[in-house]
Design a protein around this motif. Structure first.
Motif, mmCIF file in Angstrom:
data_model
loop_
_atom_site.group_PDB
_atom_site.id
_atom_site.type_symbol
_atom_site.label_atom_id
_atom_site.label_comp_id
_atom_site.label_asym_id
_atom_site.label_seq_id
_atom_site.Cartn_x
_atom_site.Cartn_y
_atom_site.Cartn_z
ATOM 1 N N ALA A 1 0.847 -1.198 0.000
ATOM 2 C CA ALA A 1 0.000 0.000 0.000
ATOM 3 C C ALA A 1 0.886 1.253 0.000
ATOM 4 C CB ALA A 1 -0.913 -0.005 1.213
ATOM 5 N N GLY A 2 1.929 1.243 0.842
ATOM 6 C CA GLY A 2 2.772 2.433 0.982
ATOM 7 C C GLY A 2 3.685 2.639 -0.201
ATOM 8 N N GLY A 3 4.026 1.559 -0.890
ATOM 9 C CA GLY A 3 5.107 1.670 -1.856
ATOM 10 C C GLY A 3 4.706 1.783 -3.315
ATOM 11 N N ARG B 1 9.810 8.807 14.833
ATOM 12 C CA ARG B 1 9.967 7.365 14.660
ATOM 13 C C ARG B 1 8.854 6.718 13.850
ATOM 14 N NH1 ARG B 1 8.890 4.837 20.629
ATOM 15 N NH2 ARG B 1 6.923 5.876 20.985
ATOM 16 N N ARG B 2 7.730 7.433 13.636
ATOM 17 C CA ARG B 2 6.700 6.871 12.762
ATOM 18 C C ARG B 2 6.789 7.436 11.343
ATOM 19 N NH1 ARG B 2 1.922 5.055 14.566
ATOM 20 N NH2 ARG B 2 1.619 4.408 12.418
ATOM 21 N N MET B 3 7.866 8.121 11.036
ATOM 22 C CA MET B 3 7.943 8.676 9.664
ATOM 23 C C MET B 3 8.050 7.538 8.657
ATOM 24 S SD MET B 3 11.540 10.536 8.759
ATOM 25 C CE MET B 3 11.393 10.746 6.972
ATOM 26 N N CYS B 4 7.805 7.834 7.391
ATOM 27 C CA CYS B 4 7.769 6.792 6.363
ATOM 28 C C CYS B 4 9.070 5.967 6.355
ATOM 29 C CB CYS B 4 7.569 7.463 5.004
ATOM 30 S SG CYS B 4 7.670 6.295 3.654
ATOM 31 N N PRO B 5 8.959 4.663 6.581
ATOM 32 C CA PRO B 5 10.181 3.856 6.558
ATOM 33 C C PRO B 5 10.706 3.656 5.141
ATOM 34 C CG PRO B 5 8.259 2.463 6.928
ATOM 35 C CD PRO B 5 7.762 3.867 6.883
ATOM 36 N N LEU C 1 -0.818 12.941 6.847
ATOM 37 C CA LEU C 1 0.115 11.881 7.278
ATOM 38 C C LEU C 1 -0.713 10.667 7.717
ATOM 39 C CD1 LEU C 1 2.833 13.932 9.230
ATOM 40 C CD2 LEU C 1 2.613 13.564 6.784
ATOM 41 N N ALA C 2 -0.207 9.887 8.681
ATOM 42 C CA ALA C 2 -0.993 8.770 9.212
ATOM 43 C C ALA C 2 -1.476 9.186 10.598
ATOM 44 C CB ALA C 2 -0.106 7.531 9.296
ATOM 45 N N PRO C 3 -2.629 8.653 11.062
ATOM 46 C CA PRO C 3 -3.080 9.043 12.408
ATOM 47 C C PRO C 3 -2.055 8.642 13.467
ATOM 48 C CG PRO C 3 -4.705 7.630 11.284
ATOM 49 C CD PRO C 3 -3.479 7.652 10.432
ATOM 50 N N HIS C 4 -1.803 9.565 14.409
ATOM 51 C CA HIS C 4 -0.869 9.264 15.505
ATOM 52 C C HIS C 4 -1.652 9.274 16.818
ATOM 53 C CE1 HIS C 4 3.102 9.956 13.384
ATOM 54 N NE2 HIS C 4 2.192 10.215 12.452
ATOM 55 N N LEU C 5 -1.123 8.598 17.852
ATOM 56 C CA LEU C 5 -1.790 8.555 19.143
ATOM 57 C C LEU C 5 -0.822 9.043 20.215
ATOM 58 C CD1 LEU C 5 -4.594 7.269 20.090
ATOM 59 C CD2 LEU C 5 -3.162 5.453 21.034
ATOM 60 N N LEU D 1 6.948 18.343 5.376
ATOM 61 C CA LEU D 1 6.906 17.014 6.009
ATOM 62 C C LEU D 1 6.204 15.963 5.131
ATOM 63 C CD1 LEU D 1 5.965 18.017 9.678
ATOM 64 C CD2 LEU D 1 8.187 17.206 8.858
ATOM 65 N N PRO D 2 6.593 15.807 3.871
ATOM 66 C CA PRO D 2 5.849 14.871 3.023
ATOM 67 C C PRO D 2 6.004 13.412 3.442
ATOM 68 C CG PRO D 2 7.823 15.631 1.894
ATOM 69 C CD PRO D 2 7.716 16.430 3.156
ATOM 70 N N PHE D 3 7.059 13.103 4.221
ATOM 71 C CA PHE D 3 7.240 11.729 4.696
ATOM 72 C C PHE D 3 7.015 11.632 6.207
ATOM 73 C CE2 PHE D 3 9.875 12.087 0.878
ATOM 74 C CZ PHE D 3 9.471 10.960 0.163
HETATM 75 C C1 HEM Z 1 6.985 9.390 -2.655
HETATM 76 C C2 HEM Z 1 6.907 8.285 -1.926
HETATM 77 C C3 HEM Z 1 6.327 8.203 -0.516
HETATM 78 C C4 HEM Z 1 5.723 9.166 0.270
HETATM 79 C C5 HEM Z 1 5.496 10.641 -0.064
HETATM 80 C C6 HEM Z 1 5.365 8.534 1.529
HETATM 81 C C7 HEM Z 1 4.766 9.184 2.599
HETATM 82 C C8 HEM Z 1 4.436 8.582 3.801
HETATM 83 C C9 HEM Z 1 3.862 9.255 4.938
HETATM 84 C C10 HEM Z 1 3.526 10.752 5.015
HETATM 85 C C11 HEM Z 1 3.687 8.349 5.930
HETATM 86 C C12 HEM Z 1 3.117 8.630 7.350
HETATM 87 C C13 HEM Z 1 4.217 9.177 8.241
HETATM 88 C C14 HEM Z 1 3.712 9.774 9.535
HETATM 89 O O1 HEM Z 1 2.533 9.636 9.849
HETATM 90 O O2 HEM Z 1 4.497 10.424 10.246
HETATM 91 C C15 HEM Z 1 4.133 7.074 5.422
HETATM 92 C C16 HEM Z 1 4.092 5.903 6.124
HETATM 93 C C17 HEM Z 1 4.490 4.682 5.610
HETATM 94 N N1 HEM Z 1 5.116 4.460 4.397
HETATM 95 FE FE1 HEM Z 1 5.511 5.824 2.993
HETATM 96 N N2 HEM Z 1 5.743 7.221 1.474
HETATM 97 C C18 HEM Z 1 6.333 6.972 0.251
HETATM 98 C C19 HEM Z 1 6.892 5.777 -0.192
HETATM 99 C C20 HEM Z 1 6.890 4.607 0.520
HETATM 100 C C21 HEM Z 1 7.506 3.371 0.091
HETATM 101 C C22 HEM Z 1 8.282 3.202 -1.224
HETATM 102 C C23 HEM Z 1 7.250 2.437 1.061
HETATM 103 C C24 HEM Z 1 7.650 0.990 1.159
HETATM 104 C C25 HEM Z 1 8.268 0.297 0.228
HETATM 105 C C26 HEM Z 1 6.476 3.092 2.100
HETATM 106 C C27 HEM Z 1 5.995 2.460 3.241
HETATM 107 C C28 HEM Z 1 5.364 3.108 4.281
HETATM 108 C C29 HEM Z 1 4.878 2.420 5.492
HETATM 109 C C30 HEM Z 1 4.957 0.914 5.780
HETATM 110 C C31 HEM Z 1 4.339 3.411 6.329
HETATM 111 C C32 HEM Z 1 3.702 3.227 7.715
HETATM 112 C C33 HEM Z 1 4.746 3.470 8.806
HETATM 113 C C34 HEM Z 1 4.155 3.402 10.224
HETATM 114 O O3 HEM Z 1 2.949 3.525 10.378
HETATM 115 O O4 HEM Z 1 4.934 3.273 11.179
HETATM 116 N N3 HEM Z 1 6.283 4.406 1.744
HETATM 117 N N4 HEM Z 1 4.609 7.235 4.135
#
Ligand code: HEM
Length: 237
Positions: free
Chosen positions: A32-34, A169-173, A101-105, A163-165
């Motif tokens: 979903a994220g990737g 510690r909960r930032m996009c991995p 972003l994603a919901p935080h608690l 802050l697009p990511f």
């Molecule tokens: C342009 C590309 C991407 C953007 C802009 C993006 C952005 C984000 C953002 C804003 C969050 C929430 C962070 C927060 O709430 O602080 C997130 C979470 C996440 N992203 Fe990404 N992301 C990208 C690519 C990816 C890729 C390539 C992957 C994996 C292969 C990925 C996997 C995840 C996962 C698993 C989470 C949840 C982390 C958690 O809840 O702890 N993302 N991403």
């Protein structure tokens, strides 16, 4: 990757046990994220560039100077493309893929910038409105990559106006991979092709509405015409 995770799950010496439920969740999260995230960003960037052909001229000048026209862009070229970097930052400012972003608690009572936040509160960070805030961003509705040139603002969660990511510690991995996917696709799409709207459609008529939801895709998919701009033998596989 799934193969590797399944092998790890069977490893009895693993410090943290990997259950099959955890593996399923992890795989779903990564899919979903990737997948959509990078594609949505590239589609917004190309849309904004088509609206301002002088920006395309500027970035292709940079690509021609650094790479030339006899090969495709490679990962090692990316640090030498500051204007492309500015375009990508400007796109992530104006169109953060996850606008809230994603919901935080909150795990304990805390105070952020004068606001008391009780333990257990669900917190949303509005990255979209931070990116459109006229206080850190002059004329935020305008797409102006130049605003990033010579400025030390990054997307890695240290500069809170961008802050697009996410951050912390909960930032996009997957931010490193995600950023690389956007950089490399954008560089090759711009280096390899001229872009225009079909059938003499006018750039001022290109609809830039956003679809609201967990992510921020274009409301209407971009329809554009690409023409090769490199030597033709480079397009043969
Ligand atoms: C342009 C590309 C991407 C953007 C802009 C993006 C952005 C984000 C953002 C804003 C969050 C929430 C962070 C927060 O709430 O602080 C997130 C979470 C996440 N992203 Fe990404 N992301 C990208 C690519 C990816 C890729 C390539 C992957 C994996 C292969 C990925 C996997 C995840 C996962 C698993 C989470 C949840 C982390 C958690 O809840 O702890 N993302 N991403």
């Amino acid at each position: 990757m799934v193969d590797l995770l399944l092998q790890l799950a069977d490893d009895p010496d693993l410090d943290v046990e990997l259950s099959y439920d955890a593996l399923r969740g992890l795989t779903l999260d990564l899919m979903a994220g990737g997948t959509d995230t990078a594609a949505i960003t590239v589609e917004w960037a190309i849309s904004e560039l088509i609206k301002q052909p002088q920006l395309i001229r500027q970035v292709t000048e940079e690509l021609d100077k650094v790479i030339g026209r006899e090969r495709w862009v490679e990962e090692k070229d990316i640090p030498h493309l500051p204007y492309l970097d500015a375009i990508i930052k400007e796109t992530l400012r104006k169109y953060p893929v996850a606008p809230l972003l994603a919901p935080h608690l909150a795990m304990e009572d805390c105070n952020v910038a004068g606001y008391d936040i009780r333990k257990g509160t669900r917190v949303f960070v509005n990255a979209w409105s931070i990116g459109r805030n006229p206080s850190p961003w002059e004329q935020p509705e305008e797409f102006r990559p130049e605003r990033f040139l010579g400025r030390n603002i990054d997307v890695k969660g240290q500069d809170f106006e961008l802050l697009p990511f996410g951050a912390g510690r909960r930032m996009c991995p997957g931010y490193n991979l995600g950023l690389k996917m956007v950089q490399l696709s954008m560089a090759n799409l711009l280096q390899g092709f001229n872009w225009k709207l079909p059938d003499n459609a006018k750039v001022e008529d290109l609809n830039m509405e956003e679809a609201c939801g967990l992510t921020l895709p274009r409301k209407f998919p971009l329809v554009a015409v690409m023409e090769p701009r490199l030597s033709l033998h480079l397009y043969k596989t």
